[in-house]
Design a protein around this motif. Sequence first.
Motif, PDB file in Angstrom:
ATOM      1  N   LYS A  87       0.826  -1.216   0.000  1.00 18.49           N
ATOM      2  CA  LYS A  87       0.000   0.000   0.000  1.00 18.49           C
ATOM      3  C   LYS A  87       0.857   1.262   0.000  1.00 18.49           C
ATOM      4  CE  LYS A  87      -3.621   2.436   2.481  1.00 18.49           C
ATOM      5  NZ  LYS A  87      -4.518   2.459   3.629  1.00 18.49           N
ATOM      6  N   ASN A 124       0.155   6.115  -6.787  1.00 18.07           N
ATOM      7  CA  ASN A 124      -0.427   7.460  -6.798  1.00 18.07           C
ATOM      8  C   ASN A 124       0.621   8.505  -6.422  1.00 18.07           C
ATOM      9  OD1 ASN A 124      -3.103   6.480  -7.355  1.00 18.07           O
ATOM     10  ND2 ASN A 124      -3.177   5.797  -5.229  1.00 18.07           N
ATOM     11  N   THR A 128       1.021   5.919  -2.522  1.00 21.27           N
ATOM     12  CA  THR A 128       0.188   4.767  -2.190  1.00 21.27           C
ATOM     13  C   THR A 128      -0.295   4.063  -3.448  1.00 21.27           C
ATOM     14  OG1 THR A 128      -1.854   6.067  -2.146  1.00 21.27           O
ATOM     15  CG2 THR A 128      -0.624   5.859  -0.056  1.00 21.27           C
ATOM     16  N   SER A 130      -3.757   2.029  -4.746  1.00 23.91           N
ATOM     17  CA  SER A 130      -5.178   1.904  -4.419  1.00 23.91           C
ATOM     18  C   SER A 130      -5.610   0.441  -4.380  1.00 23.91           C
ATOM     19  CB  SER A 130      -6.011   2.640  -5.464  1.00 23.91           C
ATOM     20  OG  SER A 130      -7.386   2.340  -5.315  1.00 23.91           O
ATOM     21  N   HIS A 131      -6.471   0.133  -3.439  1.00 23.08           N
ATOM     22  CA  HIS A 131      -7.036  -1.227  -3.402  1.00 23.08           C
ATOM     23  C   HIS A 131      -7.947  -1.465  -4.605  1.00 23.08           C
ATOM     24  CE1 HIS A 131     -10.428   0.967  -1.628  1.00 23.08           C
ATOM     25  NE2 HIS A 131     -11.158  -0.053  -2.027  1.00 23.08           N
ATOM     26  N   ASN A 132      -8.318  -0.419  -5.325  1.00 23.55           N
ATOM     27  CA  ASN A 132      -9.095  -0.579  -6.552  1.00 23.55           C
ATOM     28  C   ASN A 132      -8.240  -1.155  -7.690  1.00 23.55           C
ATOM     29  OD1 ASN A 132     -11.580   0.434  -5.551  1.00 23.55           O
ATOM     30  ND2 ASN A 132     -10.745   2.504  -5.708  1.00 23.55           N
ATOM     31  N   ASP A 133      -6.926  -1.027  -7.574  1.00 22.02           N
ATOM     32  CA  ASP A 133      -6.012  -1.598  -8.558  1.00 22.02           C
ATOM     33  C   ASP A 133      -5.417  -2.918  -8.082  1.00 22.02           C
ATOM     34  OD1 ASP A 133      -6.239   0.462 -10.472  1.00 22.02           O
ATOM     35  OD2 ASP A 133      -4.851   1.702  -9.323  1.00 22.02           O
ATOM     36  N   TYR A 135      -6.146  -5.345  -4.913  1.00 18.74           N
ATOM     37  CA  TYR A 135      -7.050  -5.512  -3.774  1.00 18.74           C
ATOM     38  C   TYR A 135      -6.321  -5.821  -2.475  1.00 18.74           C
ATOM     39  CZ  TYR A 135      -6.664 -10.498  -4.953  1.00 18.74           C
ATOM     40  OH  TYR A 135      -6.197 -11.747  -5.232  1.00 18.74           O
ATOM     41  N   TYR A 137      -2.877  -5.129  -2.381  1.00 15.11           N
ATOM     42  CA  TYR A 137      -1.659  -4.358  -2.641  1.00 15.11           C
ATOM     43  C   TYR A 137      -0.548  -5.205  -3.249  1.00 15.11           C
ATOM     44  CZ  TYR A 137      -4.492  -1.317   0.145  1.00 15.11           C
ATOM     45  OH  TYR A 137      -5.565  -0.588   0.612  1.00 15.11           O
TER      46      TYR A 137
END
Length: 172
Positions: A87, A124, A128, A130-133, A135, A137
């Motif tokens: 993350k 980003n 960090t 994202s957990h959207n990319d 889930y 990390y």
Amino acid sequence: IWRQLFSPLHALNFGIGGDATQNVLWRLQHGELENIKPKVIVLWVGTNNHGHTAEQVAGGIEAIVHLVIQRQPRAKIVILGLLPRGKDPNPLRVKNALVNELVKGMVENISNASFLDVDPGFVNSDGTISHNDMYDYLHLTRHAYSSVCQLIHARVQQLLGEASSEPPNPGI
């Protein structure tokens, strides 16, 4: 994603979750590429080499590439870059980035191999992921796989186009 992009290309997937470079080497040494004649081979390995230095991981990838060339001299090889993980910034990200740099340098000297960075920008601006990319990390979400696979598909299509324009080798 596989069915949509790669099945029409008659692609085979020999990947095994959790594999490290030594596992791939073992399978290649024990016949994994026998009785097939792929035009393109995509290699994505190294992130699971816990406890190994970046130099050792890159050396393992290099050994795999040389063995693939020995077994499949006419195949084009695409080595995919390792993705960032975790993350927040961490030593494994630094290690994976160094592996990528070492592998890029190695590939420059191999005519039928190329390096492909498949990171569309998972880190980003604040460092960090994202957990959207990813889930957890580490593993990609379906959406992120779609982005990565589009890049791979484009390179494979390019190489297949080049392969079809080469004269046939009557000795094979």
